[in-house]
Every structure is written in structure tokens, then in C-alpha cells.
Enzyme design. Structure first.
Site, PDB file in Angstrom:
ATOM      1  N   TYR A   1       9.066  -8.463  -3.881  1.00  0.00           N
ATOM      2  CA  TYR A   1       8.404  -7.775  -5.005  1.00  0.00           C
ATOM      3  C   TYR A   1       8.051  -8.765  -6.114  1.00  0.00           C
ATOM      4  CZ  TYR A   1       9.508  -3.838  -2.212  1.00  0.00           C
ATOM      5  OH  TYR A   1       9.578  -3.000  -1.142  1.00  0.00           O
TER       6      TYR A   1
ATOM      7  N   ARG B   1      10.330 -13.609  17.691  1.00  0.00           N
ATOM      8  CA  ARG B   1       9.758 -14.411  16.610  1.00  0.00           C
ATOM      9  C   ARG B   1      10.484 -15.758  16.573  1.00  0.00           C
ATOM     10  NH1 ARG B   1      12.287 -12.308  10.797  1.00  0.00           N
ATOM     11  NH2 ARG B   1      11.015 -14.020  10.064  1.00  0.00           N
ATOM     12  N   ARG B   2       9.976 -16.699  15.799  1.00  0.00           N
ATOM     13  CA  ARG B   2      10.619 -17.989  15.546  1.00  0.00           C
ATOM     14  C   ARG B   2      11.046 -18.693  16.838  1.00  0.00           C
ATOM     15  NH1 ARG B   2      14.472 -16.571  10.296  1.00  0.00           N
ATOM     16  NH2 ARG B   2      12.871 -17.131   8.820  1.00  0.00           N
TER      17      ARG B   2
ATOM     18  N   HIS C   1       4.065  -7.793  10.351  1.00  0.00           N
ATOM     19  CA  HIS C   1       4.244  -6.993   9.114  1.00  0.00           C
ATOM     20  C   HIS C   1       4.056  -7.876   7.884  1.00  0.00           C
ATOM     21  CE1 HIS C   1       6.268  -4.860   5.857  1.00  0.00           C
ATOM     22  NE2 HIS C   1       7.222  -5.783   5.830  1.00  0.00           N
ATOM     23  N   PHE C   2       4.710  -9.052   7.903  1.00  0.00           N
ATOM     24  CA  PHE C   2       4.657  -9.767   6.621  1.00  0.00           C
ATOM     25  C   PHE C   2       3.358 -10.547   6.412  1.00  0.00           C
ATOM     26  CE2 PHE C   2       7.801 -12.835   8.683  1.00  0.00           C
ATOM     27  CZ  PHE C   2       7.018 -13.978   8.634  1.00  0.00           C
ATOM     28  N   HIS C   3       2.597 -10.751   7.481  1.00  0.00           N
ATOM     29  CA  HIS C   3       1.273 -11.345   7.220  1.00  0.00           C
ATOM     30  C   HIS C   3       0.313 -10.310   6.644  1.00  0.00           C
ATOM     31  CE1 HIS C   3       2.757 -14.854   9.457  1.00  0.00           C
ATOM     32  NE2 HIS C   3       1.902 -15.502   8.694  1.00  0.00           N
TER      33      HIS C   3
ATOM     34  N   HIS D   1      15.028  -9.522  -0.521  1.00  0.00           N
ATOM     35  CA  HIS D   1      14.134  -8.380  -0.645  1.00  0.00           C
ATOM     36  C   HIS D   1      13.463  -8.292  -2.006  1.00  0.00           C
ATOM     37  CE1 HIS D   1      11.852  -5.319   1.161  1.00  0.00           C
ATOM     38  NE2 HIS D   1      11.922  -4.701  -0.001  1.00  0.00           N
TER      39      HIS D   1
HETATM   40 FE1  HAS Z   1       8.779  -5.941   4.249  1.00  0.00          FE
HETATM   41  C1  HAS Z   1      10.675  -7.662   6.574  1.00  0.00           C
HETATM   42  C2  HAS Z   1      10.508  -3.087   4.898  1.00  0.00           C
HETATM   43  C3  HAS Z   1       7.001  -4.292   1.784  1.00  0.00           C
HETATM   44  C4  HAS Z   1       7.535  -8.956   3.139  1.00  0.00           C
HETATM   45  N1  HAS Z   1       9.040  -7.915   4.779  1.00  0.00           N
HETATM   46  C5  HAS Z   1       9.844  -8.401   5.778  1.00  0.00           C
HETATM   47  C6  HAS Z   1       9.723  -9.827   5.838  1.00  0.00           C
HETATM   48  C7  HAS Z   1       8.854 -10.206   4.835  1.00  0.00           C
HETATM   49  C8  HAS Z   1       8.434  -8.993   4.183  1.00  0.00           C
HETATM   50  C9  HAS Z   1       8.443 -11.613   4.468  1.00  0.00           C
HETATM   51  O1  HAS Z   1      13.150  -2.335   6.244  1.00  0.00           O
HETATM   52  C10 HAS Z   1      10.387 -10.763   6.861  1.00  0.00           C
HETATM   53  C11 HAS Z   1      11.665 -11.337   6.373  1.00  0.00           C
HETATM   54  C12 HAS Z   1      12.243 -12.284   7.414  1.00  0.00           C
HETATM   55  O2  HAS Z   1      11.774 -13.428   7.507  1.00  0.00           O
HETATM   56  O3  HAS Z   1      13.117 -11.846   8.165  1.00  0.00           O
HETATM   57  N2  HAS Z   1       8.733  -4.043   3.533  1.00  0.00           N
HETATM   58  C13 HAS Z   1       9.499  -3.015   3.946  1.00  0.00           C
HETATM   59  C14 HAS Z   1       9.140  -1.807   3.217  1.00  0.00           C
HETATM   60  C15 HAS Z   1       8.142  -2.156   2.331  1.00  0.00           C
HETATM   61  C16 HAS Z   1       7.919  -3.555   2.532  1.00  0.00           C
HETATM   62  C17 HAS Z   1       9.723  -0.458   3.381  1.00  0.00           C
HETATM   63  N3  HAS Z   1       7.513  -6.513   2.767  1.00  0.00           N
HETATM   64  C18 HAS Z   1       6.909  -5.670   1.848  1.00  0.00           C
HETATM   65  C19 HAS Z   1       6.127  -6.444   0.933  1.00  0.00           C
HETATM   66  C20 HAS Z   1       6.283  -7.770   1.303  1.00  0.00           C
HETATM   67  C21 HAS Z   1       7.152  -7.779   2.463  1.00  0.00           C
HETATM   68  C22 HAS Z   1       5.334  -5.862  -0.222  1.00  0.00           C
HETATM   69  C23 HAS Z   1       5.719  -9.012   0.724  1.00  0.00           C
HETATM   70  C24 HAS Z   1       5.016  -9.072  -0.365  1.00  0.00           C
HETATM   71  N4  HAS Z   1      10.288  -5.476   5.510  1.00  0.00           N
HETATM   72  C25 HAS Z   1      10.879  -4.254   5.566  1.00  0.00           C
HETATM   73  C26 HAS Z   1      12.035  -4.343   6.484  1.00  0.00           C
HETATM   74  C27 HAS Z   1      12.094  -5.649   6.958  1.00  0.00           C
HETATM   75  C28 HAS Z   1      10.979  -6.327   6.333  1.00  0.00           C
HETATM   76  C29 HAS Z   1      12.973  -3.285   6.863  1.00  0.00           C
HETATM   77  C30 HAS Z   1      13.144  -6.253   7.914  1.00  0.00           C
HETATM   78  C31 HAS Z   1      12.743  -6.100   9.314  1.00  0.00           C
HETATM   79  C32 HAS Z   1      13.659  -6.848  10.261  1.00  0.00           C
HETATM   80  O4  HAS Z   1      14.180  -6.197  11.174  1.00  0.00           O
HETATM   81  O5  HAS Z   1      13.865  -8.061  10.140  1.00  0.00           O
HETATM   82  C33 HAS Z   1       7.495  -1.215   1.315  1.00  0.00           C
HETATM   83  O6  HAS Z   1       7.588  -1.748   0.011  1.00  0.00           O
HETATM   84  C34 HAS Z   1       6.067  -0.927   1.643  1.00  0.00           C
HETATM   85  C35 HAS Z   1       5.461   0.105   0.698  1.00  0.00           C
HETATM   86  C36 HAS Z   1       3.973   0.009   0.721  1.00  0.00           C
HETATM   87  C37 HAS Z   1       3.155   1.014   0.941  1.00  0.00           C
HETATM   88  C38 HAS Z   1       1.662   0.752   1.013  1.00  0.00           C
HETATM   89  C39 HAS Z   1       0.901   1.276  -0.199  1.00  0.00           C
HETATM   90  C40 HAS Z   1      -0.562   0.976  -0.026  1.00  0.00           C
HETATM   91  C41 HAS Z   1      -1.387   0.510  -1.000  1.00  0.00           C
HETATM   92  C42 HAS Z   1      -2.821   0.237  -0.665  1.00  0.00           C
HETATM   93  C43 HAS Z   1      -3.721   1.432  -1.056  1.00  0.00           C
HETATM   94  C44 HAS Z   1      -5.155   1.152  -0.767  1.00  0.00           C
HETATM   95  C45 HAS Z   1      -6.176   1.500  -1.584  1.00  0.00           C
HETATM   96  C46 HAS Z   1      -7.558   1.139  -1.183  1.00  0.00           C
HETATM   97  C47 HAS Z   1      -6.002   2.208  -2.868  1.00  0.00           C
HETATM   98  C48 HAS Z   1       3.638   2.398   1.143  1.00  0.00           C
HETATM   99  C49 HAS Z   1      -0.930   0.277  -2.412  1.00  0.00           C
HETATM  100  C50 HAS Z   1      -8.407   2.368  -1.041  1.00  0.00           C
HETATM  101  C51 HAS Z   1      -8.827   2.456   0.356  1.00  0.00           C
HETATM  102  C52 HAS Z   1      -8.838   3.576   1.079  1.00  0.00           C
HETATM  103  C53 HAS Z   1      -9.178   3.504   2.547  1.00  0.00           C
HETATM  104  C54 HAS Z   1      -8.491   4.903   0.521  1.00  0.00           C
END
Ligand code: HAS
Length: 559
Positions: free
Chosen positions: A223, A436-437, A373-375, A219
């Protein structure tokens, strides 16, 4: 240009070129995945490469090699540019060599078919020892690069005690602090469990313990991928938009908060694993909701920065600023790489929060929802940031300008269309239970199989369409990259840093130490009890398996 500058540029050049060349294979195997899964390829291998072999190459190259090489290359650039001093040359060179050697060893194992273990290398899947040794060397190489920056930083602090550390340095150091924390458990897993098992020194491996150590790494790893791109968001995007960073404090706080919150929550990848009590899974669920906070803060700070830039250009209304951004300005071709990444991250982040809910996770776990999700996270903001900045680093390190800039700014738009289409297909498929996979072309997407699932045809075909668009985006990118590589005419490629609009001076974001200590304490609280539980309750272990057979492998892989 002096010798130090030439040397640093050569290192950055190598660290940028090698992963982009490997990416050609990484992207090819990504496209093949969609074809296998839609039943367009109905075989266990294609052109001599087996399904799981290709999937391993895809994950290791795109998610481990590209991201780590880039973080080191970008870190060298930031340290040299912002602290105006080069790190120790011998250490930098040793780091590059270790990373290259490690990657060659891991690639040999994968391409010779002896490491079909996917990028998570979970046991009981077993790889040849060179795979584990290769990964270890690459990681150690990246540690050496980080250690070479520390004396430069300390010198800077001594010379400029009153000055703030540049935000880019706070960001890249935070990324490597997270990396340092993350790589300790995976080093324990590899050196004390997987390597001896693969060498045949022990027959069995404790799968629950290995998976827990992996996700203790896995995890924070995400980051480590994300933070170098956050550096671009906080230090470059506001400038590209024609404005300023809304709050200097917010940026520093976000980076330092990740040092504390990145690691102690990996059990959210193991909600379905037996052998770990719900109490600890529940604790990690709560901690996971906390780690979304710095990203939400990022969303608000960046939106405010974009709003400031848009309003300077005459935007009105609440969301009018979104229409006053340099989306199609050739001179600012980096802008869409960052902006498109942000848009994708809204969906990637929201689906992460779905995954993190202890109960809802049961619906999506191990389905096509997860790659969707991860793409939109690692394949969204992270990948686009790396692509854009790699072009900049290539040009900077060779003293030329990026060419074909009209095509360069089209790449992220194409990528967004492709990745949104593919991920939408995978989200739909995931909710319909598509695993998946899995090489679906052999069974569920093969009309001659009694397991055929007609309801998965639409979602997997949608993923193919997305995959084809993503491949076209990447072919365009490779043309730009290699065309820029061939340039000889000297030119300077601009890489500018934003000034803050509100330059708050708040003491507790000036020093890494309390955040690192808090991060270490959080890891002990979150991981000591489940690890003790695993040690207390586990009996026996697993022998080696290969992904394509339900019976154990006879003897260990290296024989
Ligand atoms: Fe994740 C699985 C939960 C973030 C990557 N994640 C994965 C896997 C990968 C991955 C590779 O809780 C698969 C692993 C595998 O092979 O089994 N992930 C989260 C949560 C977050 C999160 C809570 N993941 C990421 C990030 C990754 C990433 C970042 C890569 C860089 N993830 C999980 C969970 C799993 C998981 C479970 C396991 C699932 C399972 O069952 O296997 C959080 O950090 C996300 C927080 C992000 C936000 C978004 C903020 C938005 C922003 C954009 C703002 C836009 C603007 C533009 C300003 C809350 C910053 C303006 C435009 C307007 C329209 C206003």
C-alpha cells in the site's frame, strides 16, 4: 527562480534520475526471467549473472528502490507545491544522501553475487551484511524525508486553521504513515536477527519469526507503493479527464482507512507456513477482505468522476462515458498511464481476493499465479503511475517540457498488452502447478531432463511474448526519458490538480491522529497473539543456505 526552489528541484531530479537509470538493469533482468523460465536459456547464469542474482536485482530495483525513491521525490514535490513551503534543506539533503548511500551498498552486495536472497530476503537465505546495512540506510533516509515534511504541514495547519489540508498531502502523508508502521517490524528483523546472523555473531536464525516480521512489513509495503499512485488518481485523473473528483470525502476516507487497515493482515502471505495457528490466519483473512473495501470505494469514486467528465463531453448510456475520454490526446499523455493502470488493477485486485481466500490460496501459493497477480498490481497501476509521473517530475525539476509525447502516450498501451499477455501465461501456468522463483530452463522446461513438462510450454512461451512487449515499451520509455533529460529550452510542464464535485466537510476525516491510533491498536490485536505463539513454540533455528544448493553454506557469507 529562488534558491529554495532550485534546491528542491535538484533533490527531486536526483531522486527521479537514479532509480530510472537502475531500472534499465531491473527491466533487463525481468526479460531474462521469462527466457530462463521458458527454457530458452538453459543455464544457471547468463553473461556472468546468476539466475537468483538477476531475480534479486529485478525485485530489489523495481519493487524497493524505484518505489521508495519515487515516493520521496513525489512527496517533496507535493509538499513544496501544495503547502507552498520547502522542508528543512539539511534534512532533505541528509535524506537523499542516506538513500543514495544505502542503495549503492545494497547494489554492490547484489552485483558482487553476495546477496542472492530475492527481494523478500527470507532466511535461511543469507546476504552479505552490506546488503542489510544498505537497505536500512535507504529506509532511514526515507523516514528523514517524511519527518522533514511534518513541520511544514503543522505550519500550514496553523496558518490556515479553517482550510482543508490539500488532498495530495493527505494521500502522501497516509502513504508515509503506512510506511512508518511497516518499517518498524522489518527494522527489528534486520537489526536484531539478520544482521547479527550475517555478521557471524549468532549461528542460527528463527525462520518463522523472521518471515512473520517480514510480512508484517511486506503487506503494508504494497500500500506504500499504491498510495502515491492513488494521489494521482484522486487529484489528477479527474482533471485530465476534463471533469472533477466526484467526492472529496471518499478520497480522504480511503487514504485514512489505509492507515488503519494496511498492516494487520500480513499472515495471508503465510497461510502455508507452519508454526502459526489457523485462528490467527483466519483473523488475517477477515481483515484482508476489509482492506479491499477502500479499493472498491476507489473504483466507484473514480468511475463516477470519469462518468461526470464523459457526460460533460456528450456521452450517453450507462458505459458511454468510457468512450469519451482523452485516450489519444497528446497534450494529456499522462491520462493513459493512469487509466491503463486502473484497467490492470481490476484484474490485479480480483486475483488478490482469490489469493486471500484461506482455502483457495493452497492452489495458487508459490506458483506462477502469484507473480501474475503482482505484475497486475505493483507492475500495473503502481508502475505506470510512477513512469508517467517520473517524466513529469523530470521535466518540472529541469524546467523543460516532456518530449516525444506521441511516443509517451503509447508506452502505457504497449505495457498493458505486454503485461496482460505475460500475466495470462503465468495465471495459466500457475493453475497447472508451475512454481514461481524457479529456473525452469534447467529442469522442467528442458527437453533433455526427465522432469520435462510439456504442458508448461505454452504458458511460459506466452510469458516470453509478454515480456518482449513489455521490454519494447520500456525501451521506448527510456528514449523519451533521456531525450527529455537532454533538453535545454526552458518550458513549463503542466501538473494540474482536480477540484471536487461534492466537497463534503466531514470532521472525522480532518485529523490523522485517531486513524493512526486505530492502526496501532489493530496491529497489536492482529500481531501480538501470533508473535507470542511463535516465541512460545519455536525451538532452535536455521543455519544459512544459498538458493541454488540444498546443503547449508559453510560459514557465513562475508568470510
Ligand atoms: Fe497482493 C501477494 C492479496 C493488492 C502486491 N501481492 C502479493 C505479492 C505482491 C502483491 C508483490 O491474500 C507477492 C508477494 C511475494 O513475493 O510473495 N493483494 C491481495 C489483496 C489485495 C492485494 C486482497 N497486492 C495488492 C496490491 C499490490 C500487491 C495493491 C501492489 C501494489 N496478495 C494478496 C495475497 C498474497 C498477495 C493473499 C499472497 C499470496 C501467496 O500465496 O503468496 C487487495 O488490496 C486488492 C483490492 C483491489 C481491488 C481492485 C479495485 C479496482 C480499481 C480499478 C477500477 C477501475 C476503474 C476504471 C475505475 C478490489 C480501483 C473504469 C473502468 C471500467 C471498465 C468501469
Amino acid at each position: 527562480m529562488n534558491d529554495t526552489s532550485t534546491f528542491m528541484k535538484r533533490q527531486v531530479f536526483l531522486l527521479t534520475l537514479v532509480p530510472v537509470v537502475l531500472l534499465i538493469f531491473g527491466i533487463y533482468h525481468g526479460l531474462l526471467q521469462t527466457l530462463y523460465r521458458a527454457g530458452i536459456i538453459q543455464a544457471s547464469s547468463f553473461l556472468g549473472i546468476e539466475y537468483y542474482q538477476g531475480l534479486t536485482a529485478h525485485g530489489v530495483i523495481n519493487a524497493i528502490v524505484l518505489t521508495t525513491f519515487f515516493a520521496v521525490a513525489f512527496g517533496h514535490f507535493l509538499v513544496f507545491r501544495l503547502l507552498k513551503e520547502a522542508p528543512n534543506a539539511k534534512a532533505v539533503q541528509a535524506s537523499t544522501r542516506l538513500m543514495l548511500l544505502g542503495s549503492v551498498l545494497a547494489a554492490l552486495a547484489i552485483f558482487s553475487g553476495k546477496a542472492n536472497v530475492l527481494y523478500t530476503f527470507y532466511p535461511p537465505l543469507q546476504a552479505h551484511p552490506t546488503f542489510y546495512v544498505g537497505l536500512t540506510l535507504a529506509v532511514v533516509g526515507s523516514w528523514v524525508a517524511f519527518y522533514s515534511w511534518i513541520p511544514v504541514y503543522l505550519n500550514f495547519r496553523k496558518r490556515h486553521p479553517e482550510q482543508k489540508t490539500p488532498m495530495g498531502i493527505v494521500g502522501i502523508f497516509s502513504a508515509f504513515i503506512v510506511w512508518q508502521i511497516a518499517t518498524v517490524p522489518v527494522a527489528v528483523e534486520i537489526l536484531f536477527m539478520l544482521l547479527p546472523w550475517s555478521l557471524g555473531w549468532v549461528d542460527e536464525v528463527n525462520v518463522t519469526l523472521a518471515r512473520t516480521l517480514f510480512w508484517f512489513f511486506g503487506h503494508p509495503l504494497v500500500y506504500f507503493w499504491l498510495l502515491p499512485v492513488y494521489v494521482m488518481y484522486y487529484t489528477m485523473l479527474p482533471k485530465l479527464a476534463g471533469g472533477k473528483l466526484y467526492s472529496d470525502f471518499a478520497g480522504r476516507f480511503v487514504f485514512l482507512a489505509f492507515c488503519v487497515l494496511s498492516a494487520p493482515l500480513g499472515l495471508h502471505h503465510q497461510f502455508a507456513d507452519p508454526g502459526i495457528s489457523s485462528e490467527w490466519k483466519g483473523l488475517h483473512t477477515v481483515l484482508t477482505s476489509l482492506v479491499a473495501v477502500p479499493s472498491m470505494l476507489t473504483a466507484f469514486t473514480l468511475a463516477a468522476s470519469l462518468e461526470y467528465a464523459g457526460k460533460k463531453r456528450g456521452a450517453g448510456g450507462v458505459l458511454g462515458f468510457l468512450f469519451y475520454q482523452p485516450y489519444f490526446d497528446r497534450k494529456k499523455w499522462l491520462f493513459p498511464y493512469l487509466m491503463c493502470g486502473l484497467i490492470l488493477f481490476i484484474f490485479g485486485g480480483a486475483t488478490g481476493i482469490v489469493n486471500a481466500s484461506f482455502s483457495v490460496n493452497k492452489v495458487v501459493h508459490n506458483t506462477a499465479w502469484i507473480p501474475a497477480h503482482f505484475h497486475l498490481t505493483v507492475g500495473g497501476p503502481v508502475f505506470l503511475g510512477i513512469l508517467g509521473m517520473s517524466l513529469k517530475l523530470l521535466a518540472w525539476s529541469r524546467g523543460v517540457a516532456v518530449k516525444l509525447t506521441r511516443a509517451a502516450y503509447m508506452v502505457p498501451y504497449l505495457w498493458v498488452c505486454g503485461v496482460m499477455t505475460m500475466s495470462s501465461g503465468q495465471f495459466i501456468g500457475g493453475l497447472l502447478g508451475e512454481p514461481r522463483r524457479t529456473n525452469l530452463g534447467l529442469t522442467y522446461l528442458n527437453r533433455s531432463s526427465e522432469m520435462f513438462r510439456s504442458d508448461w510450454q505454452f504458458s511460459t512461451m506466452m510469458a516470453v511474448v509478454g515480456g518482449v512487449i513489455m521490454t519494447i515499451a520500456m525501451i521506448t520509455y527510456f528514449v523519451i526519458f533521456f531525450h527529455t533529460l537532454r533538453q535545454t529550452e526552458s518550458a513549463e510542464e503542466e501538473i494540474e490538480f482536480a477540484e471536487p464535485l461534492h466537497d463534503e466537510d466531514i470532521g472525522f476525516v480532518r485529523n490523522f491522529r485517531p486513524w493512526v491510533i486505530a492502526g496501532a491498536i489493530a496491529c497489536v490485536i492482529a500481531y501480538a497473539p501470533p508473535l507470542l505463539e511463535i516465541f512460545r513454540t519455536q525451538s532452535g533455528g536455521a543455519v544459512a543456505y544459498s538458493p541454488s544448493s540444498p546443503v547449508p553454506v559453510q560459514g557465513s557469507q562475508q568470510k
